[in-house]
Design a protein around this motif. Structure first.
Motif, short mmCIF file in Angstrom:
data_model
loop_
_atom_site.label_atom_id
_atom_site.label_comp_id
_atom_site.label_asym_id
_atom_site.label_seq_id
_atom_site.Cartn_x
_atom_site.Cartn_y
_atom_site.Cartn_z
N ALA A 66 0.77 -1.29 -0.12
CA ALA A 66 0.16 -0.02 -0.03
C ALA A 66 0.91 1.12 0.06
O ALA A 66 0.59 2.26 -0.49
N SER A 67 2.04 1.24 0.66
CA SER A 67 2.92 2.45 0.79
C SER A 67 4.06 2.48 -0.05
O SER A 67 4.72 3.39 -0.10
N GLY A 68 4.34 1.43 -0.60
CA GLY A 68 5.73 1.26 -1.39
C GLY A 68 5.35 1.15 -2.93
O GLY A 68 6.20 0.59 -3.52
N GLY A 69 4.31 1.66 -3.61
CA GLY A 69 4.13 1.44 -4.86
C GLY A 69 3.80 0.14 -5.32
O GLY A 69 4.18 -0.30 -6.62
N GLY A 70 3.51 -0.85 -4.52
CA GLY A 70 3.57 -2.14 -4.64
C GLY A 70 4.41 -2.87 -4.18
O GLY A 70 4.40 -4.36 -4.19
N TYR A 71 5.72 -2.37 -4.03
CA TYR A 71 7.02 -3.32 -3.52
C TYR A 71 6.69 -3.34 -1.99
O TYR A 71 6.56 -2.55 -1.46
N ASP A 72 7.02 -4.74 -1.60
CA ASP A 72 7.01 -4.75 -0.08
C ASP A 72 8.08 -6.05 0.13
O ASP A 72 8.28 -6.91 -0.61
N GLU A 73 8.49 -6.00 1.42
CA GLU A 73 9.20 -7.01 2.05
C GLU A 73 8.55 -7.59 3.22
O GLU A 73 9.26 -8.73 3.81
N ARG A 74 7.43 -7.68 3.53
CA ARG A 74 6.99 -8.10 4.40
C ARG A 74 5.91 -9.18 4.02
O ARG A 74 5.70 -9.55 2.66
N THR A 458 1.93 -6.55 -5.52
CA THR A 458 0.33 -6.10 -5.78
C THR A 458 0.12 -6.54 -7.36
O THR A 458 -0.86 -6.53 -7.66
N ASP A 459 1.19 -7.04 -7.98
CA ASP A 459 0.93 -7.56 -9.23
C ASP A 459 0.63 -9.05 -9.29
O ASP A 459 1.52 -9.76 -9.01
N TYR A 460 -0.39 -9.34 -9.42
CA TYR A 460 -0.86 -10.75 -9.05
C TYR A 460 -0.68 -11.78 -10.05
O TYR A 460 -0.80 -11.49 -11.22
#
Length: 470
Positions: A66-74, A458-460
């Protein structure tokens, strides 16, 4: 080192971002099944040629991207099956908990300034309010009716930033029978609070968890430091190593009657590193806590230290900026000079490293280490006895992104070794191919590679899992 070429055989496609690949035998089953955990919270397994859902904990996972433009490490980052899973049904999960999003430990991005002592001695204060999220490590059981159920929580960890939470972070040691948890340094960049070198900080460590001790305890507090844990939980923990930046798991390779341990450390700006060690002396957490309380130094002979944040692999950690008059050159400043000196003799040297920039024709410029696994099979003879590793994306592979696969071996004299790129023959076409994780089976005779078409969680449904074949 000999040049090796392999094939990639697709096993399953159109799945979400795969973070863990490993095999086990289901209770009552005679063959190993490949299990795939996705970052968004699904766990699948391959049975009789089709993909089946083992567990879906998506409602338990923090909202990702939600806060990283779709990128996440969680997300769902760790899955490990008890060595007697086929008998007792026990397995373990590490994931970022839904509803625990906080503001983060710093209001803005961090960069150390070697000329400004304030930036070199930051402290993480107001931890109960200034944090990013909470990670949990849980024990689950596969019930006799075939339905998984949570049994208890082993640890609840408050994390300062969204990144550097580890991946493939849970593995059982065949040497000790204990669950091994690999934790990143807490995130941001350059480890702003130096958590990885602080003996009492849980971040930046490799930790052994004795899951057979204190099995009745089921409500651990949310903590960041070992001394915040009840003694009953402290008593279950041993620290194998510290000085970790971010780590894609640990791999164990049997060598006669002992085990070689392999662990990678994701780099900052310069280099990615693979470490190996055989002998180590883990530190009981109770001993570390007592030493701190008594203001004394514990005996650390045989204790493994990867050297971060003072060292990035085999090099003093550097701040890199481009030279304005020559785009092919960089200016490098040592970020933590005094720490580099202090750790110069006590840190573990990497087995091999590869750089973010490397113009040599038989090498590659890497981005981030995403998997390290030993290989003991015979079907790919050039790799037998080696350690294989993956990088997320080659720097030179634009516009179609391609990850990298490579290997190295232990030298008999224990010295650092070179590495060799493994060539693959698979045609990804116009699709990007980020190499996001690497897995193996129980006896390390098969290798599995997870590839994703995007860096955004977020790109599923852009994931494919391959078996690496001759």
């Amino acid at each position: 080192m000999i040049k090796v070429k392999v094939g990639l055989r697709p096993i399953v496609s159109n799945i979400n971002l795969p973070t863990v690949l490993k095999t086990t035998r289901l209770p009552g089953d005679s063959i190993e099944r490949l299990f795939i955990a996705t970052q968004v919270g699904e766990i699948f397994y391959i049975g009789n040629g089709d993909i089946r859902t083992f567990l879906d904990i998506r409602p338990r996972i923090l909202k990702l991207g939600a806060s990283g433009g779709g990128y996440d490490e969680r997300g769902l980052l760790g899955l490990a099956f008890h060595p007697e899973f086929d008998y007792n049904g026990l397995f373990y999960l590490h994931y970022s908990v839904a509803g625990t999003q906080g503001p983060g430990a710093l209001p803005e991005s961090f960069n150390p300034d070697p000329c400004d002592p304030k930036t070199l001695n930051l402290r993480w204060i107001n931890r109960e309010t200034q944090y990013d999220h909470i990670d949990t490590i849980e024990e689950w059981i596969l019930q006799s009716n075939g339905q998984p159920q949570k049994r208890r929580t082993l640890l609840n960890l408050r994390r300062p930033f969204s990144n550097h939470n580890g991946v493939n972070s849970l593995n059982f040691s065949p040497e000790t029978g204990k669950l091994v948890l690999t934790t990143g340094d807490g995130g941001s960049g350059f480890d702003p609070f130096n958590l990885s070198q602080d003996d009492l900080e849980i971040a930046g460590k490799i930790i052994e968890v004795d899951v057979n001790k204190n099995i009745s305890f089921n409500n651990p507090p949310i903590v960041t430091r070992f001394n915040e844990l009840p003694t009953t939980i402290q008593d279950t923990l041993m620290v194998m190593a510290k000085g970790v930046r971010n780590i894609p798991g640990i791999s164990f390779q049997r060598f006669y009657n002992q085990y070689i341990k392999y662990a990678g450390n994701v780099g900052q700006n310069l280099v990615e590193s693979i470490f190996s060690f055989v002998h180590y002396k883990p530190m009981p957490v109770t001993q570390l806590v007592q030493a701190s309380f008594m203001n004394s130094a514990p005996d650390k002979e045989g204790f493994i230290n990867f050297g971060w944040r003072g060292w990035e692999g085999a090099f003093p950690t550097s701040i890199i900026s481009g030279c304005t008059e020559n785009q092919t050159l960089d200016e490098k400043k040592i970020a933590y000079y005094n720490e580099a000196i202090t750790l110069s003799a006590s840190r573990l040297q990497p087995l091999t490293s590869y750089f973010h920039k490397d113009a040599r024709p038989d090498k590659f410029g890497g981005t981030a280490l995403t998997g390290v696994q030993s290989y003991m099979g015979n079907t790919i003879p050039g790799l037998t006895g080696s350690v294989v590793f993956t990088d997320l994306a080659r720097k030179e592979s634009q516009p179609q992104v391609r990850g990298a696969l490579a290997y190295t071996t232990i030298r008999p004299n224990g010295e650092q070794n070179d590495f060799s790129v493994i060539q693959t023959d698979y045609d990804f076409g116009s699709q990007s191919a980020y190499y996001v994780s690497l897995g193996t089976n129980l006896n390390h005779t098969s290798l599995y590679l997870a590839v994703y078409g995007s860096m955004k969680v977020t790109d599923y449904n852009q994931g494919t899992v391959f078996e690496i074949v001759p």
